[in-house]
Design a protein around this motif. Sequence first.
Motif, short mmCIF file in Angstrom:
data_model
loop_
_atom_site.label_atom_id
_atom_site.label_comp_id
_atom_site.label_asym_id
_atom_site.label_seq_id
_atom_site.Cartn_x
_atom_site.Cartn_y
_atom_site.Cartn_z
N PHE A 176 0.86 -1.18 0.00
CA PHE A 176 0.00 0.00 0.00
C PHE A 176 0.89 1.23 0.00
O PHE A 176 1.81 1.35 0.82
N ILE A 177 0.62 2.14 -0.94
CA ILE A 177 1.45 3.34 -1.10
C ILE A 177 0.55 4.56 -1.10
O ILE A 177 -0.45 4.62 -1.84
N VAL A 178 0.92 5.57 -0.29
CA VAL A 178 0.08 6.76 -0.19
C VAL A 178 0.93 7.94 0.29
O VAL A 178 1.90 7.77 1.03
N GLY A 179 0.57 9.14 -0.15
CA GLY A 179 1.21 10.35 0.34
C GLY A 179 0.83 10.59 1.79
O GLY A 179 -0.28 10.27 2.22
N THR A 231 4.08 21.30 -3.42
CA THR A 231 3.10 20.22 -3.36
C THR A 231 2.12 20.44 -2.20
O THR A 231 2.53 20.74 -1.08
N GLU A 232 0.85 20.26 -2.49
CA GLU A 232 -0.19 20.48 -1.48
C GLU A 232 -0.67 19.16 -0.90
O GLU A 232 -0.80 18.16 -1.60
N GLY A 233 -0.94 19.16 0.40
CA GLY A 233 -1.62 18.03 1.01
C GLY A 233 -0.75 16.96 1.61
O GLY A 233 -1.23 16.14 2.39
N ILE A 234 0.55 16.91 1.27
CA ILE A 234 1.43 15.93 1.88
C ILE A 234 2.67 16.63 2.40
O ILE A 234 2.97 17.76 2.04
N GLY A 235 3.40 15.93 3.28
CA GLY A 235 4.57 16.51 3.91
C GLY A 235 4.19 17.41 5.07
O GLY A 235 3.10 17.98 5.10
#
Length: 453
Positions: A176-179, A231-235
């Motif tokens: 499973f891979i996700v930001g 980049t929006e939404g991750i990190g």
Amino acid sequence: MKIAKNILETIGNTPMVQLNHITKDIPATVLAKVEYFNPGHSCKDRMALKMVEDAEADGRLVPGGTIIEGTSGNTGMGLALAAVVKGYKLICVITDKQSKEKMDILRAVGAKVVVCPTDVEPTDPRSYYSVSKRLAEETPNGWYVNQYDNPSNAQANYEQTGPEIWEQTEGKITHFIVGVGTGGTISGVGKYLKEKNPNIKIWGVDTYGSVFKKYKETGIFDENEVYSYVTEGIGEDILPENVNFDVIDGFTKVTDKDAAVYCRKLALEEGLFVGMSSGSAIKGLLQLKDELGPDDIVVVLFHDSGSRYIGKIFNDDWMREKGYITNEVSTAVDLIQNHIKKPLAIVRTEELVSHAIERMRNLKISQLPVIDINGFAGSLNESDLFNAYLADANIIEKPIREIMGAAYPIVKANASIEEVSKLITKENQAVLVELENGKHHIITKYDIINAIK
């Protein structure tokens, strides 16, 4: 009748779609959990509703109250749907790097939007973390959601997203891979899947400017890694309590450019119109391809819809401005396409130095061609001005001809980049290009650097 009693009942049960083209070099079967099929067009609808319902149940959110949250936009939209249906007011605190579309959508569904600067410390009173907390304290019957540390965030994904993925893959999922942003999705899904099969690998996608990857690998929160990113939404520049590093096997980092480029690739090659964090997720998957084999079943989660990035990722001018897409650059005229429509800024030999300084300041430029009645007569750059001022503070009231340097060399529009580059030296800061209409434009070191891919 098979109906939903309100829009909230349509959250979840999003489709799983096989990817066939962008993943052609990956030996495994790759499936996308497409979360923009939620009514608020993102995975955040799930946890937004769960957080609201849990707060209602324990009295933190009272009838007629005000929901207050710092958000990159998607959680705000999920909260807005809940607020509309359940009769709450909503204040969304958002950073100035988020897309205009996100802000407009939040206002369209009745939210009050407060915009804060991005490039400040989390503890700064101007940060969206601090402003959210302050507004919650000041607002009567206000409830601060705090998605970063609210356990209902991860729990929603443990109860909903994880089981959906397990059922849709018939338990065959291997990766499973996700930001990763607040951590709710990866932690909730990861916990559920690991309970079903401890051998399933859970990989997080991080962005440069965020602390997750290094912290997972070393246990060190490195403030030197924290800087502004697109980049929006991750990190994150904090460690949210919802990030359960124990269920995460590893992270990979994706650049802003790759996130944007692969977001567009998903639209063009798979017909999936997704947001920038989904571009990060698919590029992260491609970076991990050596970890995968032909028997693996990989699920990558696509967070939100591309409709929220029309003015950014899907706008060619914005992409060129950021250097994410470029036209083929081979000649002098190619170098100035970003500013060719602007008039050439000049200064005359008999104008005062103070006039040139004012022009440079207003136009935010570092050099000016100098002209007289016969044409180009000299040049002026900020280094010359600085040195002249150090030697004589009264220089600002003298004519420019007294301190100007040699005129910039002139090249034809079809001159090669190599030819132009050789003409720019420590002594010569720019080159003039002669256009077909007989007019001229300026090429600076910045234009050449901007053309480097």
